[in-house]
Design an enzyme around this catalytic site. Structure first.
Site, PDB file in Angstrom:
ATOM      1  N   ASP A   1      47.075  38.176  10.491  1.00 60.44           N
ATOM      2  CA  ASP A   1      47.183  36.707  10.847  1.00 60.44           C
ATOM      3  C   ASP A   1      48.893  36.394  11.074  1.00 60.44           C
ATOM      4  O   ASP A   1      49.042  35.391  11.329  1.00 60.44           O
ATOM      5  CB  ASP A   1      46.527  35.666   9.708  1.00 60.44           C
ATOM      6  CG  ASP A   1      47.126  35.997   8.574  1.00 60.44           C
ATOM      7  OD1 ASP A   1      47.901  37.210   8.168  1.00 60.44           O
ATOM      8  OD2 ASP A   1      47.218  34.805   7.711  1.00 60.44           O
ATOM      9  N   GLU A   2      49.437  37.187  11.068  1.00 61.61           N
ATOM     10  CA  GLU A   2      51.106  37.220  11.401  1.00 61.61           C
ATOM     11  C   GLU A   2      51.635  38.111  12.041  1.00 61.61           C
ATOM     12  O   GLU A   2      51.406  39.147  11.830  1.00 61.61           O
ATOM     13  CB  GLU A   2      51.711  36.493  10.107  1.00 61.61           C
ATOM     14  CG  GLU A   2      51.889  37.527   9.016  1.00 61.61           C
ATOM     15  CD  GLU A   2      52.517  37.075   7.919  1.00 61.61           C
ATOM     16  OE1 GLU A   2      53.797  36.286   7.998  1.00 61.61           O
ATOM     17  OE2 GLU A   2      52.332  37.191   6.808  1.00 61.61           O
TER      18      GLU A   2
END
Length: 365
Positions: free
Chosen positions: A104-105
């Site tokens: 997610d990043e």
């Protein structure tokens, strides 16, 4: 001067669940272990955070804080991976210098970019808009001239926000930054810093390099540079896998050595299958135990001869058990990790690199 963007999806797993289940929207959602288990929270929605719930919190505690929360325990991890792939595809429309940190990043270096756009801020806005359009999810972004500031900035206007820190603004930004926001400052380090009167970046700037080295060892130079907005790390697009492992939270505390051996052998069997898939061998084996009081201990051994077979793993791991209090103190978690990897395919990118003992979600589910 580099132009770095850090993109961080908002409450990622929980947001995917709310997207997939409209009835969850606007409600506290907790993704992770069952409330009646010894699992922990992986991610929770912003509605759940209002009640004090956060990642890594025991699920039972989360339930006490918010009994009416929706606990998603039978997750479909393939959904999360697919959304992550869609998001990464958007990144690559702008640059090949993408460094994923997790599902997610990621960091993006857009100093030179495929859109030939001189504004990193506009690129970040376009990326966030495309993520929303293609996935129906939101992401927050930090934009600056290095990785440290970009990552910190991405957390400032969550959810669905963007924070830009120019070189001229950096010193003021860092000076006002609470010390807990510095990467690498956990609870123990934060407590020690506060005992030294270090509450913000401005306080940290008062210390000389030699003082920080005396106080924090090898982390001293990092703290010295970070407090001054210095971070020369490059965005590294190629992740070389450093370890392969498994860990499992036990359903009950155990002390029986035969049961400990059986569980470790099951973990070793799983790791052998993964190692075979990667065509990898290892030279270092690490045992992880967590006692009933949540104290964690790791012990490692390195061999001259590479290995990957389950029994070879166990021969090394079992020799480490006697170097812990296993069998004396009740255990709540067991794990094995192999490192010093070699092999043709072991360098394949793994989006769970940020998790200890990669390729396991046992600690979460």
């Amino acid at each position: 001067m580099k132009k770095i963007i850090h993109i961080d999806m908002d409450a990622f797993f929980a947001s995917v669940e709310q997207r997939n289940h409209p009835e969850y929207r606007g409600k506290p959602v907790v993704v992770g272990g069952r409330p009646d288990s010894r699992g922990v929270v992986s991610t929770c929605s912003y509605e759940a955070r209002v009640y004090g719930i956060h990642s890594a919190m025991p699920s039972a505690q989360a339930y006490k804080l918010c009994p009416h929360a929706i606990f998603v325990c039978d997750h479909n991890f393939s959904d999360y991976k697919e959304v992550s792939r869609q998001v990464r595809d958007i990144f690559y429309e702008y640059t090949d210098l993408v460094e994923p940190l997790s599902l997610d990043e990621a960091y993006l270096d857009v100093t030179q970019n495929k859109a030939d756009n001189p504004s990193a801020t506009l690129i970040a806005q376009e990326i966030r808009a495309k993520i929303k359009d293609r996935t129906d999810l939101t992401a927050s972004a930090g934009v600056s001239y290095n990785k440290f500031i970009a990552k910190v900035a991405s957390d400032f206007r969550k959810p669905d926000g963007i924070t830009v820190v120019t070189p001229d603004e950096a010193q003021d930004f860092i000076s006002r930054l609470p010390i807990r926001k510095f990467w690498g400052v956990g609870k123990v380090t934060e407590k020690r810093m506060k005992e030294l009167g270090i509450e913000t970046g401005a306080d940290l700037q008062k210390f000389e390099l030699y003082e920080l080295i005396e106080l924090f060892g090898k982390s001293g130079p990092y703290f010295y540079n970070a407090a001054r907005g210095i971070d020369n790390r490059q965005v590294e697009p190629d992740h070389i896998r450093k370890s392969i492992g498994r860990e499992t939270t036990l359903k009950r505390d155990i002390t029986d050595l035969e049961e400990i051996y059986r569980i470790l052998k099951e973990i070793a069997d799983d790791i052998e299958q993964t190692m075979t898939g990667y065509k990898a061998k290892a030279q270092t084996a690490t045992l992880k135990v967590k006692y009933h009081d949540f104290q964690s201990v790791t012990r490692s051994v390195t061999s001259d001869q590479p290995f990957f077979r389950s029994q070879e793993i166990m021969n090394r791991i079992w020799s480490l058990v006697s170097k812990t209090d296993a069998g004396k103190k009740p255990l709540r978690l067991l794990g094995i990790s192999l490192s010093a990897l070699s092999g043709k395919d072991f360098g394949e990118y793994d989006p769970q690199l940020h998790l200890p003992f990669e390729e396991t979600l046992d600690k979460f589910f």
